[in-house]
Design a protein around this motif. Structure first.
Motif, PDB file in Angstrom:
ATOM      1  N   THR A   7       9.654 -23.770  80.669  1.00 57.72           N
ATOM      2  CA  THR A   7       9.024 -25.017  80.493  1.00 57.72           C
ATOM      3  C   THR A   7       8.702 -25.816  81.736  1.00 57.72           C
ATOM      4  O   THR A   7       9.120 -25.407  83.004  1.00 57.72           O
ATOM      5  CB  THR A   7       9.886 -26.100  79.762  1.00 57.72           C
ATOM      6  OG1 THR A   7      11.118 -26.378  80.398  1.00 57.72           O
ATOM      7  CG2 THR A   7      10.236 -25.608  78.175  1.00 57.72           C
ATOM      8  N   TRP A   8       7.451 -26.434  81.721  1.00 61.41           N
ATOM      9  CA  TRP A   8       7.153 -27.410  82.993  1.00 61.41           C
ATOM     10  C   TRP A   8       6.982 -28.697  82.301  1.00 61.41           C
ATOM     11  O   TRP A   8       6.818 -29.196  81.388  1.00 61.41           O
ATOM     12  CB  TRP A   8       5.930 -26.929  83.533  1.00 61.41           C
ATOM     13  CG  TRP A   8       4.678 -26.839  82.506  1.00 61.41           C
ATOM     14  CD1 TRP A   8       4.236 -25.749  81.646  1.00 61.41           C
ATOM     15  CD2 TRP A   8       3.656 -27.582  82.460  1.00 61.41           C
ATOM     16  NE1 TRP A   8       3.224 -25.819  80.946  1.00 61.41           N
ATOM     17  CE2 TRP A   8       3.001 -27.064  81.448  1.00 61.41           C
ATOM     18  CE3 TRP A   8       3.420 -28.901  82.952  1.00 61.41           C
ATOM     19  CZ2 TRP A   8       1.646 -28.099  80.878  1.00 61.41           C
ATOM     20  CZ3 TRP A   8       2.234 -29.789  82.180  1.00 61.41           C
ATOM     21  CH2 TRP A   8       1.578 -29.135  81.349  1.00 61.41           C
TER      22      TRP A   8
ATOM     23  N   GLY B  78       4.851 -28.469  78.947  1.00 55.24           N
ATOM     24  CA  GLY B  78       4.563 -27.721  78.398  1.00 55.24           C
ATOM     25  C   GLY B  78       5.310 -26.335  78.601  1.00 55.24           C
ATOM     26  O   GLY B  78       6.319 -26.435  79.109  1.00 55.24           O
ATOM     27  N   THR B  79       4.466 -25.040  78.190  1.00 55.37           N
ATOM     28  CA  THR B  79       5.487 -23.754  78.531  1.00 55.37           C
ATOM     29  C   THR B  79       4.696 -22.795  79.379  1.00 55.37           C
ATOM     30  O   THR B  79       3.411 -22.999  79.704  1.00 55.37           O
ATOM     31  CB  THR B  79       5.721 -22.999  77.095  1.00 55.37           C
ATOM     32  OG1 THR B  79       4.563 -22.795  76.655  1.00 55.37           O
ATOM     33  CG2 THR B  79       6.599 -24.141  76.188  1.00 55.37           C
TER      34      THR B  79
ATOM     35  N   THR C 214       0.204 -29.849  77.368  1.00 52.53           N
ATOM     36  CA  THR C 214      -0.626 -30.840  77.448  1.00 52.53           C
ATOM     37  C   THR C 214      -0.667 -31.541  78.715  1.00 52.53           C
ATOM     38  O   THR C 214       0.441 -31.916  79.191  1.00 52.53           O
ATOM     39  CB  THR C 214      -0.416 -31.998  76.166  1.00 52.53           C
ATOM     40  OG1 THR C 214      -0.284 -31.341  75.164  1.00 52.53           O
ATOM     41  CG2 THR C 214      -1.221 -33.173  76.270  1.00 52.53           C
ATOM     42  N   ASP C 215      -1.826 -31.414  79.625  1.00 55.57           N
ATOM     43  CA  ASP C 215      -1.872 -32.272  80.746  1.00 55.57           C
ATOM     44  C   ASP C 215      -2.589 -33.386  80.228  1.00 55.57           C
ATOM     45  O   ASP C 215      -2.583 -33.873  79.233  1.00 55.57           O
ATOM     46  CB  ASP C 215      -2.492 -31.205  81.887  1.00 55.57           C
ATOM     47  CG  ASP C 215      -2.105 -31.549  83.198  1.00 55.57           C
ATOM     48  OD1 ASP C 215      -1.784 -32.840  83.271  1.00 55.57           O
ATOM     49  OD2 ASP C 215      -2.074 -30.677  84.046  1.00 55.57           O
ATOM     50  N   ALA C 216      -3.230 -34.073  81.515  1.00 56.01           N
ATOM     51  CA  ALA C 216      -3.789 -35.654  81.335  1.00 56.01           C
ATOM     52  C   ALA C 216      -5.023 -35.672  82.329  1.00 56.01           C
ATOM     53  O   ALA C 216      -4.715 -35.483  83.472  1.00 56.01           O
ATOM     54  CB  ALA C 216      -3.051 -36.664  81.092  1.00 56.01           C
ATOM     55  N   TYR C 217      -6.281 -35.951  81.942  1.00 52.73           N
ATOM     56  CA  TYR C 217      -7.208 -36.398  82.892  1.00 52.73           C
ATOM     57  C   TYR C 217      -7.327 -38.024  82.520  1.00 52.73           C
ATOM     58  O   TYR C 217      -6.704 -38.589  81.702  1.00 52.73           O
ATOM     59  CB  TYR C 217      -8.366 -35.797  82.472  1.00 52.73           C
ATOM     60  CG  TYR C 217      -9.217 -36.056  81.225  1.00 52.73           C
ATOM     61  CD1 TYR C 217     -10.022 -37.008  81.220  1.00 52.73           C
ATOM     62  CD2 TYR C 217      -8.936 -35.210  80.087  1.00 52.73           C
ATOM     63  CE1 TYR C 217     -10.852 -37.244  80.281  1.00 52.73           C
ATOM     64  CE2 TYR C 217      -9.650 -35.603  79.035  1.00 52.73           C
ATOM     65  CZ  TYR C 217     -10.527 -36.455  78.885  1.00 52.73           C
ATOM     66  OH  TYR C 217     -11.143 -37.013  77.820  1.00 52.73           O
ATOM     67  N   TRP C 218      -8.115 -38.669  83.518  1.00 54.32           N
ATOM     68  CA  TRP C 218      -8.131 -40.102  83.403  1.00 54.32           C
ATOM     69  C   TRP C 218      -9.489 -40.460  83.358  1.00 54.32           C
ATOM     70  O   TRP C 218     -10.421 -39.969  83.876  1.00 54.32           O
ATOM     71  CB  TRP C 218      -7.417 -40.639  84.559  1.00 54.32           C
ATOM     72  CG  TRP C 218      -6.129 -40.405  84.582  1.00 54.32           C
ATOM     73  CD1 TRP C 218      -5.351 -39.194  85.108  1.00 54.32           C
ATOM     74  CD2 TRP C 218      -4.973 -41.219  84.407  1.00 54.32           C
ATOM     75  NE1 TRP C 218      -3.972 -39.447  85.007  1.00 54.32           N
ATOM     76  CE2 TRP C 218      -3.791 -40.697  84.657  1.00 54.32           C
ATOM     77  CE3 TRP C 218      -4.946 -42.631  84.059  1.00 54.32           C
ATOM     78  CZ2 TRP C 218      -2.660 -41.341  84.443  1.00 54.32           C
ATOM     79  CZ3 TRP C 218      -3.846 -43.497  83.848  1.00 54.32           C
ATOM     80  CH2 TRP C 218      -2.534 -42.607  84.124  1.00 54.32           C
ATOM     81  N   THR C 219      -9.828 -41.612  82.595  1.00 53.82           N
ATOM     82  CA  THR C 219     -10.908 -42.371  82.573  1.00 53.82           C
ATOM     83  C   THR C 219     -10.830 -43.670  82.931  1.00 53.82           C
ATOM     84  O   THR C 219      -9.674 -44.271  82.628  1.00 53.82           O
ATOM     85  CB  THR C 219     -11.540 -42.275  81.178  1.00 53.82           C
ATOM     86  OG1 THR C 219     -10.681 -42.903  80.319  1.00 53.82           O
ATOM     87  CG2 THR C 219     -12.100 -40.755  80.915  1.00 53.82           C
TER      88      THR C 219
END
Length: 318
Positions: free
Chosen positions: A155-156, A177-178, A202-207
């Motif tokens: 996992t990460w 995630g894995t 699931t990573d994340a980007y920003w607005t």
């Protein structure tokens, strides 16, 4: 028997026997020690020459003392260095003996690789042993590398970081995630590797909402699904052996780095990565982070505005 006669202060005779008050005191019995030696036999890999160790313990009863001597006097003696070569151990005490090849023989023209050396531990007063051999095998690094080949997974977890205004804290959002690493080959000359890395989660980007003065008033993380498999080879995967992960000279570990976004243009899907850095330990079949275990470049799908995520990885060999 010798008697003597003398007068006391009143003029009366008294006799004494110089043997009458003599008592023999027997010395306390010697309590024999019991020797125990753990973590043998040893294997030293050249040319790294990481020190390996074994432990001598006095497991005898209270009051016992174990005197020991370590000697490189085997049939192929004189090639090994070691610490704590002599000592005395009270009951329950231990001594760690660190063993390595003498520097002059690490890269000698007549190689020690393939040799089976031996140290002898002498404990003449121990009740169970007086001479104990400790085998020391000399091998090359390449001899253990096939053990790393195969599938590792885990996992990460970490954080995605957005942009911030000056003097303000950087916003962040948890990501996880894995991962599955299929290690196919390890090149001992170029110190590269081939295989594949599957990265899911699931990573994340920003607005952002920005006011007329260019100040960020709202920073919002949005889900970024990176699910992908990247191939790695000599162009983007390297490995190292010494002092990996800050752990020092450990023979059972390599540090593998897969630079998934190396030479990838932004904007592009491949620019995401990941950059993956893991210590693979075949003694425990575990994987863990070396420094930052991973870094990624999640991006806004429309604008390709990128940011940065990093964190740690854990796992094991399958």
């Amino acid at each position: 028997m010798i008697n003597s006669c003398q007068k006391d202060n009143n003029g009366q005779n008294k006799s004494s026997n110089n043997n009458s008050d003599t008592t023999k005191k027997n010395p306390p019995p010697v309590v024999p020690p019991i020797v125990s030696i753990t973590q043998t036999p040893l294997t030293i890999l050249l040319p790294n020459n990481c020190s390996q160790s074994f432990i001598i313990t006095n497991t005898g009863p209270q009051g016992s003392t174990l005197n020991y001597t370590v000697a490189d006097d085997g049939a192929l003696g004189g090639f090994l260095s070691f610490t704590n070569g002599t000592g005395s151990l009270a009951a329950g005490s231990s001594a760690t003996i660190m063993v390595s090849v003498k520097p002059a023989f690490v890269n000698s023209k007549v190689s020690l690789v393939g040799s089976s050396l031996v140290l002898n531990v002498y404990t003449p007063l121990a009740s169970n042993y007086t001479k104990i051999p400790v085998p020391v095998k000399i091998k090359t690094i390449s001899s253990i590398l096939p053990s790393f080949i195969g599938t590792w997974s885990g996992t990460w977890t970490g954080k995605s970081y957005g942009r911030n205004n000056p003097t303000e804290a950087q916003p962040s959002s948890p990501v996880s995630g894995t991962w599955t690493l299929t290690l196919k080959t390890i090149d001992t000359v170029s110190l590269t590797a081939t295989g594949s890395l599957t990265w899911n989660g699931t990573d994340a980007y920003w607005t952002y909402i920005v006011d007329k003065n260019g100040i960020i008033t709202t920073a919002t993380p949005n889900p970024f699904v990176p699910n992908r498999t990247i191939q790695f080879d000599a162009s983007n995967a390297t490995w190292s052996y010494d002092a990996v992960g800050g752990s020092g000279c450990i023979q059972s570990q390599i540090n593998l780095i897969v630079a998934g976004f190396n030479n990838q243009p932004n904007p592009s899907d491949a620019f995401y990565g990941p950059w993956f850095s893991a210590v693979l330990d075949i003694s425990s079949n575990t994987a863990f982070s070396s420094g930052n275990g991973f870094s990624t470049h999640p991006y806004a799908p429309v604008t390709f505005d990128t940011n940065f995520s990093n964190g740690t990885i854990t796992g094991k060999k399958q």
